[in-house]
Design an enzyme around this catalytic site. Structure first.
Site, PDB file in Angstrom:
ATOM      1  N   ASP A 189       0.855  -1.195   0.000  1.00  0.00           N
ATOM      2  CA  ASP A 189       0.000   0.000   0.000  1.00  0.00           C
ATOM      3  C   ASP A 189       0.892   1.246   0.000  1.00  0.00           C
ATOM      4  O   ASP A 189       0.887   2.006   0.950  1.00  0.00           O
ATOM      5  CB  ASP A 189      -0.934  -0.004   1.223  1.00  0.00           C
ATOM      6  CG  ASP A 189      -0.187  -0.182   2.554  1.00  0.00           C
ATOM      7  OD1 ASP A 189       0.988  -0.617   2.535  1.00  0.00           O
ATOM      8  OD2 ASP A 189      -0.760   0.134   3.613  1.00  0.00           O
ATOM      9  N   HIS A 240       9.536  -0.149   9.174  1.00  0.00           N
ATOM     10  CA  HIS A 240       8.643  -1.314   9.253  1.00  0.00           C
ATOM     11  C   HIS A 240       8.797  -2.227   8.026  1.00  0.00           C
ATOM     12  O   HIS A 240       9.166  -3.400   8.140  1.00  0.00           O
ATOM     13  CB  HIS A 240       7.180  -0.863   9.307  1.00  0.00           C
ATOM     14  CG  HIS A 240       6.842   0.034  10.447  1.00  0.00           C
ATOM     15  ND1 HIS A 240       6.699  -0.415  11.731  1.00  0.00           N
ATOM     16  CD2 HIS A 240       6.586   1.366  10.501  1.00  0.00           C
ATOM     17  CE1 HIS A 240       6.369   0.593  12.525  1.00  0.00           C
ATOM     18  NE2 HIS A 240       6.299   1.690  11.800  1.00  0.00           N
TER      19      HIS A 240
HETATM   20  O1  LIG Z   1       0.825   5.580  13.388  1.00  0.00           O
HETATM   21  C1  LIG Z   1       0.545   4.925  12.398  1.00  0.00           C
HETATM   22  N1  LIG Z   1      -0.710   4.762  12.012  1.00  0.00           N
HETATM   23  C2  LIG Z   1      -1.032   4.058  10.892  1.00  0.00           C
HETATM   24  N2  LIG Z   1      -0.138   3.460  10.116  1.00  0.00           N
HETATM   25  C3  LIG Z   1       1.128   3.573  10.454  1.00  0.00           C
HETATM   26  C4  LIG Z   1       1.536   4.299  11.568  1.00  0.00           C
HETATM   27  N3  LIG Z   1       2.845   4.225  11.647  1.00  0.00           N
HETATM   28  C5  LIG Z   1       3.246   3.476  10.597  1.00  0.00           C
HETATM   29  N4  LIG Z   1       2.208   3.088   9.874  1.00  0.00           N
HETATM   30  C6  LIG Z   1       2.186   2.242   8.682  1.00  0.00           C
HETATM   31  O2  LIG Z   1       1.612   1.005   9.064  1.00  0.00           O
HETATM   32  C7  LIG Z   1       2.606  -0.035   9.043  1.00  0.00           C
HETATM   33  C8  LIG Z   1       3.099  -0.345  10.424  1.00  0.00           C
HETATM   34  O3  LIG Z   1       2.074  -0.471  11.313  1.00  0.00           O
HETATM   35  C9  LIG Z   1       3.702   0.475   8.149  1.00  0.00           C
HETATM   36  O4  LIG Z   1       3.500  -0.024   6.844  1.00  0.00           O
HETATM   37  C10 LIG Z   1       3.588   1.962   8.200  1.00  0.00           C
HETATM   38  O5  LIG Z   1       3.797   2.562   6.954  1.00  0.00           O
END
Ligand SMILES: O=c1[nH]cnc2c1ncn2[C@@H]1O[C@H](CO)[C@@H](O)[C@H]1O
Length: 363
Positions: A14, A246
């Site tokens: 995504d 991540h």
């Molecule tokens: O704070 C957040 N809220 C939503 N999505 C996030 C946040 N931080 C990182 N990601 C996204 O969700 C995945 C890891 O959980 C990663 O793919 C990152 O891009």
């Protein structure tokens, strides 16, 4: 490793800033043959994810790789999606408003493509799932043999024994479609989950970014443009002086499992209520008297520790230098890490014990 056939990988993605990093890493790695990208909502809506996937392949000069568009709704047909544009920018790529790509996705849906590739190369395809797990669950529903035919599913998702990043209970990718996640975790496929208990230890610091900025490498230049938004978000949301890698961590764990240690057990996902998206790992240490929702379910692998310095290094090196081969030999052998030991020192790799998780081990 050099003489082995490259691992066939499909990245379900995504994009997403850290997705872009992971995709570039994969395209740079001689150990991997990226046979397709499949798209999903999460950081952006699916339509934009497809556009970004095509765009990233054009940047990398790899328009030969097919992109299959995935689901626009959750596995339960839910349309109220949580889109993390506040993390990645409204365009998903750091508000750079790149021109639209020339390429088009293939006709096949993501789920149909996953099923077809698993049939074509039984046991040989690794799916690296970087977003909510809807496409993978759809593939499992489409073909009852998919779970057996797929080589491995590496999931970036879950928060095992730690707080989530959407709320204290849930990590974003699992929260995006908890029903799909539960289907995947209980499917019997060979699964490795890399949760934020691990990825929050892999930090690209402000200083690392400065190093990247000095490079003339094509990927480094591109990433420095898009990383600003990701850094601002992390500076606001966390005390950490840097950003979490991540998606690159999950990708590298798929390529070289010796970068992590894992525990084996059964994972179920909370699908409703205030704990929607919570991932609960059962380590099988207790024989419960009653039948539980975890009884008789297949085991999966859950990452517990990570060689964070090596991952940051590998990510940085690959993004900086386009043609440089990755240096897997610097990776830690899994058996070297004793998760129960509070202080570990492995001077040969500069591994710092405090950067691995010893408190969060679901072992
Ligand atoms: O704070 C957040 N809220 C939503 N999505 C996030 C946040 N931080 C990182 N990601 C996204 O969700 C995945 C890891 O959980 C990663 O793919 C990152 O891009």
């Amino acid at each position: 490793m050099a003489n082995e056939e490259p691992k066939k990988i499909i990245i379900d993605t995504d994009p997403g800033i850290d997705d872009a990093m992971a995709i570039f890493l994969a395209l740079q790695s001689p150990e991997i043959d990226v046979i397709g990208l499949t798209t999903i909502y999460g950081n952006v809506y699916t339509t934009l994810a497809t556009r970004n996937a095509l765009h990233l392949l054009e940047i990398a000069g790899r328009t030969d790789i097919p992109v299959a568009e995935g689901s626009h709704v959750t596995i339960t047909k839910g349309t109220k999606l949580r889109i993390a544009d506040f993390v990645h920018g409204t365009d998903g790529l750091g508000n750079q408003n790149f021109p639209p790509p020339k390429g088009k996705p293939i006709e096949q849906s993501a789920a149909a493509f996953l099923v077809e590739q698993a049939k074509l190369y039984p046991g040989k395809v690794t799916v690296v799932a970087l977003g909510p797990l809807t496409n993978i669950a759809l593939a499992i529903e489409l073909d009852p043999e998919f779970s057996e035919r797929i080589g491995q599913i590496v999931i970036l998702g879950g928060a095992f024994s730690v707080n989530g990043n959407v709320n204290p209970a849930a990590e974003a990718n699992i929260f995006g479609d908890p029903d799909a996640a539960d289907i995947v975790f209980t499917s019997g496929a060979d699964i490795l989950a890399v949760g934020i208990n691990v990825t929050h230890q892999v930090v690209l610091t402000d200083a690392d970014r400065d190093k990247l900025a000095q490079s003339k490498g094509k990927f480094a230049q591109y990433l420095c443009k898009i990383l600003d938004v990701y850094f601002s978000y992390h500076h606001d949301a966390y005390d950490t002086k840097g950003v979490y890698l991540h998606d690159p961590t999950a990708l590298l764990a798929a390529v070289n499992p010796s970068l992590i240690t894992f525990a084996e057990g059964i994972v179920r996902v909370q699908t409703n209520g205030i704990m929607r998206g919570l991932t609960i790992f059962y380590n099988k240490k207790k024989r419960f008297a009653e039948v539980t929702e975890w009884s008789n379910q297949p085991s999966v692998k859950v990452a517990v520790t990570v060689d964070a310095p090596t991952i940051v290094d590998l990510a940085g090196t690959a993004e900086r230098e386009m043609s440089r081969e990755m240096q897997w030999q610097s990776c830690l052998p899994r058996h070297c890490i004793d998760v129960f030991q509070q202080s570990i020192n492995l001077p040969s790799t500069g591994f710092q014990a405090h950067r691995i998780s010893v408190i969060l081990t679901p072992v």
